[in-house]
Design an enzyme around this catalytic site. Structure first.
Site, PDB file in Angstrom:
ATOM      1  CG  ASP A  79     -10.365  -0.136   4.926  1.00 36.07           C
ATOM      2  OD1 ASP A  79     -10.157  -0.655   3.817  1.00 36.07           O
ATOM      3  OD2 ASP A  79      -9.687  -0.372   5.947  1.00 36.07           O
ATOM      4  CD  GLN A 102      -4.004  -4.627   6.520  1.00 35.88           C
ATOM      5  OE1 GLN A 102      -3.992  -3.601   5.833  1.00 35.88           O
ATOM      6  NE2 GLN A 102      -4.444  -5.775   6.047  1.00 35.88           N
ATOM      7  CE  LYS A 147      -3.874  -2.158   2.333  1.00 35.97           C
ATOM      8  NZ  LYS A 147      -4.409  -2.601   3.626  1.00 35.97           N
TER       9      LYS A 147
END
Ligand code: GUN
Length: 287
Positions: free
Chosen positions: A121, A98, A54
């Site tokens: 997200d 995460q 990422k």
């Protein structure tokens, strides 16, 4: 005729290149670069790899990547304090924590602490609610990437029957919402679905998101169907291991109309869509 192979790696590279041009245009006007903060708690090897990729891809398109790697024993209070500071930081447009998180941390409380305006997200209840009520929402990255791939082979999905196998919050449920918004008739199937094969054989679009290696075979696929394989399963292969999807690719390839491979299908789209969400957040926030 064998299925059209949907090349997620190429589509993701094209999308990143287009995003990079948009970022460059903002910077050329004297604006700051978009900023994405990624928070990793603990040292799960797979998560380390994701977070590294990422960061690399964020920088490659000219955005700023801020990584916070915290020890596995980090308290919930400390993590919430970090999120509060990222929420308040005007240079941060997107915040991603995460998952999974260590057991001492309540993931739901952490997700709810993220400013919905920076929820790239798409996991915050406000984002989930907006998606289901048809509002302007951040869409979870894997379903968003899967929709991009479907659209490479078929523009108008109106009236098609889509069957999504899997009901997770990260993939199955938001995928069903997106297909519904695209005017599909949508069925969500799962581990308790009776006669799964017969259900799947009705699908014009079949999305596999169960996390079980090669679970869907020839008997699950209608001739000509678009098959999107979200699964990424590591299985032993001789001395080593290899990645396979939730679809038995070799069995389904001769039947499907189009299919995503694993690896190189949905996987590369996820980070590209995270960058897309981050750029959209930036553009909204900058007005
Ligand atoms: N872990 C596995 N997939 C994801 C994802 O899309 N977002 C986050 N935050 N964690 C994940």
């Amino acid at each position: 005729m064998p299925a059209t192979l949907i090349d997620g790696k190429a589509v993701a590279a094209e999308l990143r290149a287009a995003l990079g041009l948009r970022v460059a245009a903002h910077i050329a006007k004297g604006k700051r670069a978009p900023g994405l903060a990624v928070v990793l708690v603990g040292d799960d090897p797979a998560s380390q790899v994701y977070v590294g990729s990422k960061a690399k891809q964020t920088r490659e398109i000219g955005m700023v990547s801020i990584e916070h790697r915290l020890p596995g024993k980090t308290s919930q209070q400390a993590l919430l304090a970090l999120i509060a500071s990222l929420n308040a930081d005007p240079a941060i447009d997107g915040i991603l924590v995460q998952l999974p998180l260590p057991s001492q941390i309540d993931a739901e409380a952490v997700i709810e602490a993220i400013d919905p305006a920076k929820d790239v997200d798409g996991f915050h209840p406000i984002s989930v609610g907006r998606l289901s009520s048809g509002g302007k929402a951040f869409v979870p990255c894997t379903p968003r990437g899967s929709m991009h791939l479907i659209h490479t082979v078929r523009r108008d999905l109106s009236g098609l029957h889509a069957v999504v196998v899997g009901r997770s919050n990260i993939v199955g449920k938001p995928m069903a919402q997106l297909l519904l918004a695209a005017n599909c008739t949508v069925t969500i199937a799962h581990s308790r679905t009776r006669d799964l094969a017969a259900m799947c054989r009705q699908a014009d679009i079949l999305v596999a998101a169960v996390g079980r290696p090669r679970m869907l075979g020839a008997e699950h696929v209608k001739p000509g169907a678009i098959v999107i394989d979200v699964g990424i399963n590591r299985i032993p292969s001789g001395e080593k291991s290899k990645l396979v999807g939730d679809v038995d690719f070799d069995a389904v390839m001769p039947i499907a109309g189009a299919i995503t491979p694993v690896p190189g299908g949905v996987g590369p789209m996820t980070i590209a869509c995270l960058l897309e969400n981050t750029l959209e957040s930036y553009e909204r926030r900058m007005g």
